[in-house]
Write a protein that holds these residues in place. Sequence first.
Motif, PDB file in Angstrom:
ATOM      1  N   VAL B 128      21.412  15.143  33.575  1.00  0.00           N
ATOM      2  CA  VAL B 128      22.490  15.580  34.455  1.00  0.00           C
ATOM      3  C   VAL B 128      21.978  15.663  35.883  1.00  0.00           C
ATOM      4  CG1 VAL B 128      24.125  17.430  34.929  1.00  0.00           C
ATOM      5  CG2 VAL B 128      23.556  16.856  32.579  1.00  0.00           C
ATOM      6  N   ASP B 172      35.644  14.476  37.772  1.00  0.00           N
ATOM      7  CA  ASP B 172      36.776  15.419  37.756  1.00  0.00           C
ATOM      8  C   ASP B 172      38.021  14.778  37.153  1.00  0.00           C
ATOM      9  OD1 ASP B 172      37.173  13.731  39.883  1.00  0.00           O
ATOM     10  OD2 ASP B 172      37.828  15.279  41.284  1.00  0.00           O
ATOM     11  N   GLU B 181      35.864  20.050  29.379  1.00  0.00           N
ATOM     12  CA  GLU B 181      35.239  20.740  30.505  1.00  0.00           C
ATOM     13  C   GLU B 181      34.440  19.757  31.365  1.00  0.00           C
ATOM     14  OE1 GLU B 181      35.605  23.791  31.315  1.00  0.00           O
ATOM     15  OE2 GLU B 181      36.442  24.742  29.522  1.00  0.00           O
ATOM     16  N   GLN B 182      34.504  19.977  32.694  1.00  0.00           N
ATOM     17  CA  GLN B 182      33.843  19.062  33.627  1.00  0.00           C
ATOM     18  C   GLN B 182      32.338  18.979  33.364  1.00  0.00           C
ATOM     19  OE1 GLN B 182      35.691  19.260  37.411  1.00  0.00           O
ATOM     20  NE2 GLN B 182      33.900  18.501  38.502  1.00  0.00           N
ATOM     21  N   GLU B 183      31.743  20.098  33.015  1.00  0.00           N
ATOM     22  CA  GLU B 183      30.300  20.110  32.754  1.00  0.00           C
ATOM     23  C   GLU B 183      29.961  19.242  31.540  1.00  0.00           C
ATOM     24  OE1 GLU B 183      28.764  24.055  32.568  1.00  0.00           O
ATOM     25  OE2 GLU B 183      26.842  23.384  31.749  1.00  0.00           O
ATOM     26  N   ALA B 186      30.147  15.699  32.579  1.00  0.00           N
ATOM     27  CA  ALA B 186      28.957  15.303  33.345  1.00  0.00           C
ATOM     28  C   ALA B 186      27.768  15.084  32.415  1.00  0.00           C
ATOM     29  CB  ALA B 186      28.632  16.367  34.381  1.00  0.00           C
ATOM     30  N   THR B 187      27.642  15.965  31.431  1.00  0.00           N
ATOM     31  CA  THR B 187      26.524  15.826  30.487  1.00  0.00           C
ATOM     32  C   THR B 187      26.651  14.518  29.699  1.00  0.00           C
ATOM     33  OG1 THR B 187      26.401  18.219  30.269  1.00  0.00           O
ATOM     34  CG2 THR B 187      25.358  16.919  28.543  1.00  0.00           C
TER      35      THR B 187
END
Lengths: 174, 238
Positions: B128, B172, B181-183, B186-187
């Motif tokens: 990340v 996003d 979830e955005q996180e 991203a992961t």
Amino acid sequence: MDHKIVFTGTPGAGKTTAIAALSDVPPVVTDVRNTDPTLAKERTTVGLDFGQVDLGDGQWVRLFGTPGQMRFEFMWRILAADALGLVILLDNSRPDPLADLATYLAAYRDLLPTMNCALGIGRTLECPLPTVDDYADALAAQGLVIPVLPVDVRERDDVLMLVDAVLAQAEVRA
Amino acid sequence: MTDRCPLRLLAQGLSDADLAKVSAFMRLGRDHLRGDWSLVFDGDAHVMMIGYDEPVTVAGLLENPLLMLNVVDGDSPLGEAPGVLPRPLQYESVIEALSSAESRLVRAAVQGAPAPAPAAPLPVAGSVEALAGLPAKTLYRLRRWPPAAVLQGHRYHLRLASFLSPRPLAIDALARLSNVEQEACATFIARLHEHGLVEVMAPVVTPLAPSPAPAAPAPVKTGLLGRIRQRLGITWAR
């Protein structure tokens, strides 16, 4: 208003079963007694399968299944025209499933770059080779990025995963 | 020549039939796994698979394995519990468990934690953090459909990959479309990035408007697709 999702693929891959898993009503089928000794089933589709999902407000999702035999290839593209999505079902227990994939990629060649499409591979437990990754490699070799996943079309959740993959693409393109 | 990391699966109290299955699954599933797994019966290991209720002393086992798996009879009430593999052993569940152990090793390596097992950690080409230096609106698009091992771990990986297949998306936008979830998005993109599976594109710069534009209504088609999902019972991640 009607929207259309088309299920195509090899004979015996489970198109009729997949449609039955989603349809509000028992699907209309055009099966006849199977005379193809290479197919381990009593009946096979020679016209098309049809099911539907009522969205309310006069909107419907029509579910079409193409006949699998090559001699009905002319119908494959007719049914796929203006479809919201295309689900290709292949049977890993057939003699050369990657050749089957090539057949369907060729048949839909000019539609695939803009078509919302997912590829479901059946009977991967009984016949683990080729692997799902082998199919993804074959797609990549043709420059195609199409979701590919193992499915058991008798499991509604598996069919829904295919439809979800198709809808995700439709949403991005909307 | 291979850069795959050697990984050890310690088996204890398994029947010959179970051992034969595990061994065959590891061979068949090699393309779905990142490490070179071997079946061992003593010493330290990354994963321990036991057929007893409780593990007994194992010669040479000094460190706790990264993952413990219990093989139970199919009618056991524990069959659905995490870390439990019901008999008859299934290919998917065994490969998924090994893949999960590999992911834990990768996470341990990313976080700088010492790997709990003797072999070297899996190589991590990115993380990340590798995406952190990129502008927030950087666009990502799949170069190709990911290998099954990359998609394992959560059902929403398949959905995220599907969203990334037709055209480039920022994180996003991916989060908004997928309802993940955005996180987590991203992961997942970082994981794709590690494997060279995403194309990274510069964000599209749009000229500043003289006044803030009103929020556009959701496209009709998006509403339709949501209704189809709802009607079919396709559940969302959140």
